[in-house]
Design a protein around this motif. Structure first.
Motif, PDB file in Angstrom:
ATOM      1  N   GLY A  25       0.832  -1.189   0.000  1.00  0.00           N
ATOM      2  CA  GLY A  25       0.000   0.000   0.000  1.00  0.00           C
ATOM      3  C   GLY A  25       0.866   1.239   0.000  1.00  0.00           C
ATOM      4  N   SER A  26       0.328   2.326   0.503  1.00  0.00           N
ATOM      5  CA  SER A  26       1.050   3.595   0.439  1.00  0.00           C
ATOM      6  C   SER A  26       0.742   4.443   1.659  1.00  0.00           C
ATOM      7  N   HIS A  27       1.489   5.512   1.781  1.00  0.00           N
ATOM      8  CA  HIS A  27       1.158   6.554   2.749  1.00  0.00           C
ATOM      9  C   HIS A  27      -0.118   7.240   2.275  1.00  0.00           C
ATOM     10  N   VAL A  28      -1.089   7.408   3.153  1.00  0.00           N
ATOM     11  CA  VAL A  28      -2.329   8.102   2.807  1.00  0.00           C
ATOM     12  C   VAL A  28      -2.615   9.166   3.863  1.00  0.00           C
ATOM     13  N   SER A  29      -3.461  10.124   3.496  1.00  0.00           N
ATOM     14  CA  SER A  29      -3.766  11.226   4.420  1.00  0.00           C
ATOM     15  C   SER A  29      -4.787  10.786   5.462  1.00  0.00           C
ATOM     16  N   PHE A  30      -4.712  11.413   6.612  1.00  0.00           N
ATOM     17  CA  PHE A  30      -5.605  11.117   7.740  1.00  0.00           C
ATOM     18  C   PHE A  30      -6.273  12.441   8.090  1.00  0.00           C
ATOM     19  N   SER A  31      -7.170  12.881   7.201  1.00  0.00           N
ATOM     20  CA  SER A  31      -7.657  14.251   7.274  1.00  0.00           C
ATOM     21  C   SER A  31      -9.006  14.374   7.963  1.00  0.00           C
ATOM     22  N   ASP A  32      -9.973  14.949   7.257  1.00  0.00           N
ATOM     23  CA  ASP A  32     -11.231  15.333   7.887  1.00  0.00           C
ATOM     24  C   ASP A  32     -12.000  14.181   8.515  1.00  0.00           C
TER      25      ASP A  32
ATOM     26  N   ALA B 254      -7.911   2.351  -0.692  1.00  0.00           N
ATOM     27  CA  ALA B 254      -8.645   1.437  -1.563  1.00  0.00           C
ATOM     28  C   ALA B 254      -8.636   1.916  -3.007  1.00  0.00           C
ATOM     29  N   SER B 255      -8.618   3.245  -3.204  1.00  0.00           N
ATOM     30  CA  SER B 255      -8.631   3.786  -4.566  1.00  0.00           C
ATOM     31  C   SER B 255      -7.351   3.453  -5.318  1.00  0.00           C
ATOM     32  N   TYR B 256      -6.272   3.136  -4.601  1.00  0.00           N
ATOM     33  CA  TYR B 256      -5.011   2.754  -5.231  1.00  0.00           C
ATOM     34  C   TYR B 256      -4.868   1.237  -5.373  1.00  0.00           C
ATOM     35  N   GLY B 257      -5.829   0.480  -4.847  1.00  0.00           N
ATOM     36  CA  GLY B 257      -5.716  -0.973  -4.862  1.00  0.00           C
ATOM     37  C   GLY B 257      -4.848  -1.502  -3.745  1.00  0.00           C
ATOM     38  N   SER B 258      -4.735  -0.744  -2.650  1.00  0.00           N
ATOM     39  CA  SER B 258      -3.872  -1.114  -1.528  1.00  0.00           C
ATOM     40  C   SER B 258      -4.463  -2.246  -0.704  1.00  0.00           C
ATOM     41  N   SER B 259      -3.585  -3.056  -0.137  1.00  0.00           N
ATOM     42  CA  SER B 259      -4.009  -4.045   0.856  1.00  0.00           C
ATOM     43  C   SER B 259      -3.382  -3.731   2.212  1.00  0.00           C
ATOM     44  N   SER B 260      -2.667  -2.619   2.293  1.00  0.00           N
ATOM     45  CA  SER B 260      -2.146  -2.080   3.552  1.00  0.00           C
ATOM     46  C   SER B 260      -1.967  -0.585   3.326  1.00  0.00           C
ATOM     47  N   PHE B 261      -1.740   0.171   4.397  1.00  0.00           N
ATOM     48  CA  PHE B 261      -1.428   1.590   4.222  1.00  0.00           C
ATOM     49  C   PHE B 261      -0.809   2.142   5.499  1.00  0.00           C
TER      50      PHE B 261
ATOM     51  N   PRO C 105      -0.133  10.893  -7.306  1.00  0.00           N
ATOM     52  CA  PRO C 105       0.793   9.803  -6.974  1.00  0.00           C
ATOM     53  C   PRO C 105       0.759   8.719  -8.039  1.00  0.00           C
ATOM     54  N   MET C 106       1.817   7.944  -8.105  1.00  0.00           N
ATOM     55  CA  MET C 106       1.882   6.798  -9.018  1.00  0.00           C
ATOM     56  C   MET C 106       1.551   5.497  -8.280  1.00  0.00           C
ATOM     57  N   TYR C 107       0.967   5.603  -7.095  1.00  0.00           N
ATOM     58  CA  TYR C 107       0.740   4.437  -6.247  1.00  0.00           C
ATOM     59  C   TYR C 107      -0.023   3.319  -6.955  1.00  0.00           C
ATOM     60  N   GLU C 108      -1.109   3.675  -7.660  1.00  0.00           N
ATOM     61  CA  GLU C 108      -1.931   2.634  -8.276  1.00  0.00           C
ATOM     62  C   GLU C 108      -1.115   1.818  -9.283  1.00  0.00           C
ATOM     63  N   ALA C 109      -0.350   2.510 -10.127  1.00  0.00           N
ATOM     64  CA  ALA C 109       0.471   1.811 -11.118  1.00  0.00           C
ATOM     65  C   ALA C 109       1.607   1.048 -10.452  1.00  0.00           C
ATOM     66  N   GLU C 110       2.254   1.657  -9.466  1.00  0.00           N
ATOM     67  CA  GLU C 110       3.371   1.000  -8.778  1.00  0.00           C
ATOM     68  C   GLU C 110       2.910  -0.290  -8.101  1.00  0.00           C
ATOM     69  N   ILE C 111       1.771  -0.221  -7.419  1.00  0.00           N
ATOM     70  CA  ILE C 111       1.240  -1.395  -6.730  1.00  0.00           C
ATOM     71  C   ILE C 111       0.887  -2.495  -7.734  1.00  0.00           C
ATOM     72  N   ALA C 112       0.194  -2.121  -8.804  1.00  0.00           N
ATOM     73  CA  ALA C 112      -0.216  -3.111  -9.806  1.00  0.00           C
ATOM     74  C   ALA C 112       0.986  -3.749 -10.486  1.00  0.00           C
ATOM     75  N   LEU C 113       2.003  -2.959 -10.793  1.00  0.00           N
ATOM     76  CA  LEU C 113       3.197  -3.495 -11.453  1.00  0.00           C
ATOM     77  C   LEU C 113       3.954  -4.442 -10.532  1.00  0.00           C
TER      78      LEU C 113
END
Length: 377
Positions: free
Chosen positions: A5-12, A23-30, A274-282
């Motif tokens: 997964g990736s670093h994600v924001s913890f905002s509002d 989830a929008s990046y296809g992560s299974s961790s973050f 971010p390139m997270y979605e492509a990086e994770i899929a690759l």
């Protein structure tokens, strides 16, 4: 499934919005910061949308055990100044309680810097602080994951030996784990490109691979041993996609959560992505499944185009970084980094005109990866 997964924001909406982004990046961790990484201001626990976030994680198939919290950068247990040191101790104790409330087991911490003292002082001071923090949070089961560092300035954690010395001095070191960062250990001088097995064997001998709680996967803008710590998207730096791919699929790291901290990119800072979605899929080998069947065809179009231009992925990336590092006049005249230069060539040639900037960059990441590894549908 590869826990990545990736670093994600913890905002509002706290954990709820963080889960939706992951989830929008296809992560299974973050990984999250419970507030801004540059300060210690934090919202109350009851405003973190924890129950809603856990429900969203369950729906997305993300396990709570694979989530990581990161402490802010400004926390410095190595400081000789009593006010800075005490702030670090007290903040970390509260941050561990917040992490425990979320249900997360590892909080990543940059060990600290010795500033005007020396490394021996820094190691002793950090161990002293960790003892205070852990003794003051014995009611929790949260571990502190000491991050391997690049060695810039006076930061501690630049060698496996330094981390091992800290661990030896901590009373409850069963609550210490390690965050292994690929950019950091590369910049610190560990050759994960040509001798990953040797690096992991050295880590195992000095600390123990069982201590690794999380792995940060980042490429580096600088050559090995540079002590700089400047991340770049996977495949666009000195480490390269092939080496990072070997890390995430190494049998000795199986089951660990892998977290991307690669920078967002784009011409306009306001619209960078971010390139997270492509990086994770690759890295999973699911590029076509995640990004569409046309993705592989468009990567092949890039391959044919760059072959005609006599541009070869690794050679282009490394030569560009060498130019930017070694020729100040050239850097001043044209400071564009490798990925941006490649993007401009594609746009100038009117190649893939139906794609936006983010989509073109995703395919450039795929082209860099495809040089060494065959993309899998």
């Amino acid at each position: 499934m590869l826990k990545i997964g990736s670093h994600v924001s913890f905002s509002d909406k706290g954990l709820l919005s963080a889960t939706a982004e992951a989830a929008s990046y296809g992560s299974s961790s973050f990984m999250i910061y419970t507030g801004a990484p540059q300060n210690t201001r934090r919202k109350p626990i009851d405003s973190m949308f924890l129950e809603e976030g856990r429900a969203a994680m369950s729906a997305a198939g993300i396990q709570l055990d694979d989530i990581v919290v990161h402490a802010p950068y400004i926390v410095n247990l190595g400081s000789y100044k009593s006010n800075i040191y005490q702030l670090a101790v007290e903040f970390l104790q509260e941050e561990i309680r917040r992490t425990h409330a979320i249900g997360v087991k590892n909080i990543v911490l940059h060990p600290g810097a010795f500033t005007d003292k020396d490394a021996d002082y820094g190691i002793d001071r950090i161990a002293e602080g960790l003892n205070e923090v852990l003794n003051g949070t014995s009611e929790t089961d949260v571990n502190i994951a000491l991050e391997t560092m690049a060695g810039k300035g006076t930061e501690i954690g630049r060698t496996f030996e330094e981390i091992a010395r800290i661990i030896e001095k901590v009373e409850h070191n069963e609550r210490l784990t390690i965050c292994l960062d690929t950019c950091h250990i590369h910049d610190a001088g560990y050759d994960i490109v040509n001798d990953l097995d040797g690096v992991l064997e050295e880590f195992d001998r000095l600390i123990g691979l069982h201590k690794i709680g999380v792995v940060h996967i980042n490429d580096s803008k600088n050559p090995i041993g540079s002590h700089k710590d400047r991340h770049t998207p996977i495949g666009t730096g000195w480490i390269g996609f092939e080496a990072i791919n070997r890390v995430v699929h190494h049998e000795k790291l199986a089951g660990k959560p892998f977290i991307l901290e690669t920078p967002w990119i784009g011409k306009d800072a306001k619209t960078q992505r971010p390139m997270y979605e492509a990086e994770i899929a690759l890295l999973r080998g699911t590029a076509a499944e995640r990004l569409g069947e046309s993705y592989l065809t468009e990567v092949e179009q890039l391959h044919q185009f760059f072959t005609q231009q006599d541009i070869h992925p690794r050679a282009f990336v490394i030569s560009t970084w060498e130019l930017l590092k070694n020729d100040p006049k050239a850097k001043k005249a044209d400071p564009r980094e490798p990925l941006e230069r490649l993007y401009d060539l594609v746009v100038e040639a009117s190649l893939l005109p139906h794609l936006n900037e983010e989509q073109i960059n995703q395919r450039l990441i795929g082209w860099l990866a495809a040089h060494d590894l065959k993309l899998q549908a």
